[in-house]
Design an enzyme around this catalytic site. Sequence first.
Site, PDB file in Angstrom:
ATOM      1  N   LYS A 197     -54.794   5.104 -17.874  1.00 59.64           N
ATOM      2  CA  LYS A 197     -54.705   4.634 -19.256  1.00 59.64           C
ATOM      3  C   LYS A 197     -54.739   3.115 -19.302  1.00 59.64           C
ATOM      4  O   LYS A 197     -55.411   2.512 -20.149  1.00 59.64           O
ATOM      5  CB  LYS A 197     -53.418   5.135 -19.909  1.00 59.64           C
ATOM      6  CG  LYS A 197     -53.268   4.683 -21.368  1.00 59.64           C
ATOM      7  CD  LYS A 197     -51.849   4.719 -21.863  1.00 59.64           C
ATOM      8  CE  LYS A 197     -51.064   3.522 -21.371  1.00 59.64           C
ATOM      9  NZ  LYS A 197     -49.737   3.404 -22.027  1.00 59.64           N
ATOM     10  N   ASP A 227     -53.677   7.771 -26.665  1.00 58.93           N
ATOM     11  CA  ASP A 227     -53.675   6.310 -26.562  1.00 58.93           C
ATOM     12  C   ASP A 227     -55.081   5.739 -26.485  1.00 58.93           C
ATOM     13  O   ASP A 227     -55.371   4.694 -27.087  1.00 58.93           O
ATOM     14  CB  ASP A 227     -52.874   5.874 -25.331  1.00 58.93           C
ATOM     15  CG  ASP A 227     -51.396   5.682 -25.643  1.00 58.93           C
ATOM     16  OD1 ASP A 227     -50.929   6.201 -26.672  1.00 58.93           O
ATOM     17  OD2 ASP A 227     -50.708   5.010 -24.848  1.00 58.93           O
ATOM     18  N   GLY A 280     -48.723   1.206 -27.402  1.00 57.21           N
ATOM     19  CA  GLY A 280     -48.329  -0.190 -27.243  1.00 57.21           C
ATOM     20  C   GLY A 280     -49.480  -1.057 -26.781  1.00 57.21           C
ATOM     21  O   GLY A 280     -49.665  -2.180 -27.268  1.00 57.21           O
ATOM     22  N   ARG A 309     -40.959  -1.476 -32.218  1.00 56.97           N
ATOM     23  CA  ARG A 309     -41.321  -2.082 -30.938  1.00 56.97           C
ATOM     24  C   ARG A 309     -41.718  -3.538 -31.167  1.00 56.97           C
ATOM     25  O   ARG A 309     -42.634  -3.836 -31.931  1.00 56.97           O
ATOM     26  CB  ARG A 309     -42.443  -1.286 -30.268  1.00 56.97           C
ATOM     27  CG  ARG A 309     -42.032   0.155 -29.989  1.00 56.97           C
ATOM     28  CD  ARG A 309     -43.136   0.971 -29.362  1.00 56.97           C
ATOM     29  NE  ARG A 309     -43.439   0.528 -28.002  1.00 56.97           N
ATOM     30  CZ  ARG A 309     -44.348   1.108 -27.220  1.00 56.97           C
ATOM     31  NH1 ARG A 309     -45.047   2.142 -27.678  1.00 56.97           N
ATOM     32  NH2 ARG A 309     -44.561   0.661 -25.999  1.00 56.97           N
ATOM     33  N   GLN A 314     -47.644  -6.950 -21.800  1.00 56.59           N
ATOM     34  CA  GLN A 314     -48.822  -6.667 -22.618  1.00 56.59           C
ATOM     35  C   GLN A 314     -49.146  -7.814 -23.570  1.00 56.59           C
ATOM     36  O   GLN A 314     -50.312  -8.013 -23.932  1.00 56.59           O
ATOM     37  CB  GLN A 314     -48.635  -5.367 -23.392  1.00 56.59           C
ATOM     38  CG  GLN A 314     -48.616  -4.136 -22.509  1.00 56.59           C
ATOM     39  CD  GLN A 314     -48.220  -2.872 -23.257  1.00 56.59           C
ATOM     40  OE1 GLN A 314     -48.051  -2.878 -24.472  1.00 56.59           O
ATOM     41  NE2 GLN A 314     -48.064  -1.787 -22.520  1.00 56.59           N
ATOM     42  N   LYS A 340     -39.758   0.854 -25.133  1.00 56.27           N
ATOM     43  CA  LYS A 340     -40.957   1.685 -24.970  1.00 56.27           C
ATOM     44  C   LYS A 340     -40.997   2.768 -26.054  1.00 56.27           C
ATOM     45  O   LYS A 340     -40.424   2.595 -27.132  1.00 56.27           O
ATOM     46  CB  LYS A 340     -40.959   2.302 -23.568  1.00 56.27           C
ATOM     47  CG  LYS A 340     -41.084   1.267 -22.446  1.00 56.27           C
ATOM     48  CD  LYS A 340     -42.505   0.778 -22.311  1.00 56.27           C
ATOM     49  CE  LYS A 340     -42.686  -0.052 -21.050  1.00 56.27           C
ATOM     50  NZ  LYS A 340     -44.103  -0.428 -20.848  1.00 56.27           N
ATOM     51  N   GLU A 341     -41.657   3.896 -25.764  1.00 58.07           N
ATOM     52  CA  GLU A 341     -41.795   4.964 -26.762  1.00 58.07           C
ATOM     53  C   GLU A 341     -40.438   5.425 -27.287  1.00 58.07           C
ATOM     54  O   GLU A 341     -40.321   5.911 -28.412  1.00 58.07           O
ATOM     55  CB  GLU A 341     -42.555   6.148 -26.157  1.00 58.07           C
ATOM     56  CG  GLU A 341     -44.053   5.945 -26.068  1.00 58.07           C
ATOM     57  CD  GLU A 341     -44.499   5.105 -24.890  1.00 58.07           C
ATOM     58  OE1 GLU A 341     -45.709   5.061 -24.623  1.00 58.07           O
ATOM     59  OE2 GLU A 341     -43.659   4.465 -24.219  1.00 58.07           O
ATOM     60  N   ARG A 400     -35.777   4.225 -23.077  1.00 61.49           N
ATOM     61  CA  ARG A 400     -35.916   5.121 -21.934  1.00 61.49           C
ATOM     62  C   ARG A 400     -34.673   5.172 -21.052  1.00 61.49           C
ATOM     63  O   ARG A 400     -34.431   6.192 -20.394  1.00 61.49           O
ATOM     64  CB  ARG A 400     -37.157   4.745 -21.117  1.00 61.49           C
ATOM     65  CG  ARG A 400     -38.439   5.181 -21.804  1.00 61.49           C
ATOM     66  CD  ARG A 400     -39.674   4.889 -21.006  1.00 61.49           C
ATOM     67  NE  ARG A 400     -40.841   5.552 -21.616  1.00 61.49           N
ATOM     68  CZ  ARG A 400     -42.098   5.261 -21.336  1.00 61.49           C
ATOM     69  NH1 ARG A 400     -42.366   4.321 -20.450  1.00 61.49           N
ATOM     70  NH2 ARG A 400     -43.079   5.917 -21.925  1.00 61.49           N
ATOM     71  N   LYS A 408     -50.273  11.966 -25.398  1.00 63.78           N
ATOM     72  CA  LYS A 408     -50.388  10.511 -25.482  1.00 63.78           C
ATOM     73  C   LYS A 408     -51.164   9.938 -24.305  1.00 63.78           C
ATOM     74  O   LYS A 408     -51.968   9.004 -24.459  1.00 63.78           O
ATOM     75  CB  LYS A 408     -48.992   9.888 -25.555  1.00 63.78           C
ATOM     76  CG  LYS A 408     -48.997   8.397 -25.845  1.00 63.78           C
ATOM     77  CD  LYS A 408     -47.589   7.894 -26.070  1.00 63.78           C
ATOM     78  CE  LYS A 408     -47.596   6.492 -26.647  1.00 63.78           C
ATOM     79  NZ  LYS A 408     -48.166   5.497 -25.734  1.00 63.78           N
TER      80      LYS A 408
END
Length: 431
Positions: free
Chosen positions: A26, A55, A103, A131, A179, A348-349, A352, A418
């Site tokens: 990904k 994604d 993201g 986020r 990122q 994150k999603e 975590r 995802k």
Amino acid sequence: MHYPATIEIRPLAAVPRATVRVPGSKSITNRALLLAALSEPGRGSELRGVLQSEDTEVMMAALRELGFHVCADWHVGSVTVKRGLGESPIPATSADLFVANSGTSMRFLTAMVSLGKGRYRLDGVARMRERPIDDLLAALRQLGVAATSERGDGFPPVIVETSGLKGGNVTIQGHVSSQFLSGLLMAAPLAAREITIAVNGALVSAPYVEMTLELMWQFGVHVDYDDDLTYFEVPCHPWYDSKILDVEPDASAASYFFGAAAITGGSVYVPQLARNSLQGDIDFLDVLKRMGCRIDEREGALGILGGPLRGIDVDMNDISDTVMTLGAVACFAEGPTTIRNVGHIRHKETDRLAALSAELRRVGATVEEHDDGLTIIPGPLHGAEIETYNDHRMAMSMALVGLKVPGIVIKNPGCVAKTYPRFFEDLEKLR
């Protein structure tokens, strides 16, 4: 791929000796899609071995909204991307982009549209609006772009009003997400003049920045940078080179099958994955080796041979997408495992660290949650219904527990779409 509301994972009846082909990376796919879009007008680029998932599909849909020609042939896993002759870096002068909970798409596209001429809005699901993205917006403002949070709170939706990226000097924060830096780096060559980037503070997930730099080089742009990844000089380039790129198998996805070998004492190989992978998560193999496994590299495949596991103390900042995999493996080790320096995965999603703590306790482990990590103390394990928090990595990681422990039921298994829509189908190949 359609999954029911829950899936019960049946323990394996025999030690697995398996080879599992995992989908394309990904992280590479979404970077390569952007670089392909910015490659030479009229020619474009072809990506082979592309991951088909939520994604990557939202990234491709966003590129189409921005006026790029994106053609996918999923029978062979190939995608071609190009823009027309004589067009600006971003063909569309306005767009309203929806990126779900991707993201990479949100961060990379926010930087990318700064190259355009017009107004662009980017939004996602409810979790995406939690986020952070303000560090990237602040960096773009330093380069002459009106980049703002629509609600003024530093979170999406994002509004970018721009007449192009002017260039110059910029400082960007590195402690929340790499990122932000990767998105800025990929957009920077098409600015009006050279950009120099200084990173303020510790950079998390540095291997992902190294991946970005390597892919930029493969598409014809060389960036000068220091050994610590704190200073970058990005030259001007009218476009990236057109090319054909083969996307590696996803090392993060492979971690689940390597983890399965570790938990069961079996052997699992992933074809076309090598130790010199562009992906930092390949280093998860070394974590398993420290726990007592053996790494085996055959011609054209990489594997783990499981053995008696021992707990370890490990800094996982560079390979934080595999924290949850290690959390599952640690439940079967002798002695505690401590995971450190991964506080950024709370953004994150889902959070975590909190989610993994809760679900490992649910199956019988003792977990001490720290600000930046966890300590997992194995105990007698038992079946339970696992909350996935709509997080693909929670579903895939906790499924590993069910390979040894009866009664593990994964709720909302469809969240794996995802990044790995056929994960549970591939997990069955261990039988």
